[in-house]
Scaffold this motif. Sequence first.
Motif, PDB file in Angstrom:
ATOM      1  N   SER A 277       0.844  -1.191   0.000  1.00 54.58           N
ATOM      2  CA  SER A 277       0.000   0.000   0.000  1.00 54.58           C
ATOM      3  C   SER A 277       0.885   1.249   0.000  1.00 54.58           C
ATOM      4  N   GLY A 278       0.528   2.227  -0.831  1.00 53.06           N
ATOM      5  CA  GLY A 278       1.294   3.468  -0.880  1.00 53.06           C
ATOM      6  C   GLY A 278       2.511   3.415  -1.779  1.00 53.06           C
ATOM      7  N   SER A 279       2.707   2.293  -2.497  1.00 54.27           N
ATOM      8  CA  SER A 279       3.912   2.177  -3.324  1.00 54.27           C
ATOM      9  C   SER A 279       3.782   2.905  -4.665  1.00 54.27           C
ATOM     10  N   GLY A 280       2.558   3.353  -5.007  1.00 57.18           N
ATOM     11  CA  GLY A 280       2.394   4.126  -6.239  1.00 57.18           C
ATOM     12  C   GLY A 280       1.636   3.417  -7.341  1.00 57.18           C
ATOM     13  N   LYS A 281       1.052   2.260  -7.041  1.00 59.49           N
ATOM     14  CA  LYS A 281       0.374   1.463  -8.073  1.00 59.49           C
ATOM     15  C   LYS A 281      -0.787   2.225  -8.706  1.00 59.49           C
ATOM     16  N   SER A 282      -1.651   2.804  -7.863  1.00 60.40           N
ATOM     17  CA  SER A 282      -2.809   3.534  -8.414  1.00 60.40           C
ATOM     18  C   SER A 282      -2.352   4.743  -9.214  1.00 60.40           C
ATOM     19  N   THR A 283      -1.328   5.404  -8.745  1.00 60.93           N
ATOM     20  CA  THR A 283      -0.849   6.596  -9.448  1.00 60.93           C
ATOM     21  C   THR A 283      -0.320   6.223 -10.839  1.00 60.93           C
ATOM     22  N   VAL A 284       0.318   5.074 -10.947  1.00 63.32           N
ATOM     23  CA  VAL A 284       0.771   4.610 -12.265  1.00 63.32           C
ATOM     24  C   VAL A 284      -0.426   4.428 -13.197  1.00 63.32           C
TER      25      VAL A 284
HETATM   26  P1  ADP Z   1      -0.925   2.495  -3.994  1.00 62.07           P
HETATM   27  O1  ADP Z   1      -2.008   2.480  -5.004  1.00 62.07           O
HETATM   28  O2  ADP Z   1       0.230   1.596  -4.321  1.00 62.07           O
HETATM   29  O3  ADP Z   1      -1.456   2.207  -2.609  1.00 62.07           O
HETATM   30  P2  ADP Z   1      -0.877   5.330  -4.516  1.00 62.07           P
HETATM   31  O4  ADP Z   1      -0.507   5.464  -5.947  1.00 62.07           O
HETATM   32  O5  ADP Z   1      -2.315   5.490  -4.145  1.00 62.07           O
HETATM   33  O6  ADP Z   1      -0.308   3.951  -3.941  1.00 62.07           O
HETATM   34  O7  ADP Z   1      -0.075   6.402  -3.656  1.00 62.07           O
HETATM   35  C1  ADP Z   1       1.330   6.553  -3.756  1.00 62.07           C
HETATM   36  C2  ADP Z   1       1.750   7.691  -2.862  1.00 62.07           C
HETATM   37  O8  ADP Z   1       1.239   8.901  -3.388  1.00 62.07           O
HETATM   38  C3  ADP Z   1       1.226   7.587  -1.440  1.00 62.07           C
HETATM   39  O9  ADP Z   1       2.226   8.052  -0.585  1.00 62.07           O
HETATM   40  C4  ADP Z   1       0.042   8.502  -1.447  1.00 62.07           C
HETATM   41  O10 ADP Z   1      -0.180   9.026  -0.164  1.00 62.07           O
HETATM   42  C5  ADP Z   1       0.467   9.590  -2.426  1.00 62.07           C
HETATM   43  N1  ADP Z   1      -0.657  10.209  -3.116  1.00 62.07           N
HETATM   44  C6  ADP Z   1      -1.525   9.598  -3.958  1.00 62.07           C
HETATM   45  N2  ADP Z   1      -2.426  10.473  -4.456  1.00 62.07           N
HETATM   46  C7  ADP Z   1      -2.127  11.677  -3.904  1.00 62.07           C
HETATM   47  C8  ADP Z   1      -2.682  12.991  -4.031  1.00 62.07           C
HETATM   48  N3  ADP Z   1      -3.726  13.250  -4.825  1.00 62.07           N
HETATM   49  N4  ADP Z   1      -2.089  13.976  -3.318  1.00 62.07           N
HETATM   50  C9  ADP Z   1      -1.025  13.744  -2.518  1.00 62.07           C
HETATM   51  N5  ADP Z   1      -0.448  12.537  -2.367  1.00 62.07           N
HETATM   52  C10 ADP Z   1      -0.987  11.510  -3.058  1.00 62.07           C
END
Ligand code: ADP
Length: 251
Positions: free
Chosen positions: A49-56
């Motif tokens: 969790s928090g590794s950046g998967k969703s952001t990718v």
């Molecule tokens: P995962 O899907 O692997 O759990 P995310 O891609 O959701 O990880 O998040 C990666 C990092 O980016 C986390 O530290 C999260 O807190 C941060 N993050 C994600 N979206 C935002 C946002 N809109 N604003 C600030 N930080 C964000």
Amino acid sequence: MSERASTAVPSEFAIELIGLQKSFGHVEVLTDINVGVRPGETVCIIGPSGSGKSTVLRCMNRLEEPSGGVVKLKGEDVSGSNVDQLRRRVGMVFQHFNLFPHKSVLDNIVLPLRQVRRMSKADATELALARLADVGLRERADARPASLSGGQKQRVAIARALAMEPEVMLFDEATSALDPELVKGVLALMTSLAESGMTMVVVTHEMGFARTVADRVVFMDKGVVVEEGTPEEIFDRPQTHRLRTFLSQVL
Ligand code: ADP
Ligand code: MG
């Protein structure tokens, strides 16, 4: 030939991330991500969790704007393209379904078809009913999402994305919000979609799915791709301490 077609370099990848970087404010959450997905491939992204998967995933269809690097569809840089058209080409399925609660199941599929694909009501309705039939929910067309189970909602969301006839489908923990007994049906639908030749990028905690359905698995930690390989390489022969630690926690 259009100008765009003449400048695009032919690519072996349906979708490709090159040196992708993303920061929120001063916090860098993705560093130099390089991932290519070939047509018909299913790539699973795993990691803590928090590794950046969703952001990718969100950078792949520009729900987030990358801070650096390039996203290419069929070799074409999408940074200048229209976001609606891009989202038509790259469909996404979310953990929490994102259906319109006050619209019928049918309208949840018809309305985006009319807006994005500019289809007539009759054509959009016919296509929507066909996709609902594909996911076994033709008879629930007039229902409100609230009257469906989580698994049925997710199948509607998948039907909605497929109705756009996307080139690539993204799944962000599509089964994580479901009751355990409903997970199997959604995974079975995703498996048949993968087997039908759809190009898919799947963020998942379902290691069984990743092992059996993925062509390749990408392991992320702290905003970087730590390892990438076949399911056998990732699950049976992890190369790094970080992946071994992750697997010991989830398997
Ligand atoms: P995962 O899907 O692997 O759990 P995310 O891609 O959701 O990880 O998040 C990666 C990092 O980016 C986390 O530290 C999260 O807190 C941060 N993050 C994600 N979206 C935002 C946002 N809109 N604003 C600030 N930080 C964000
Ligand atoms: Mg996530």
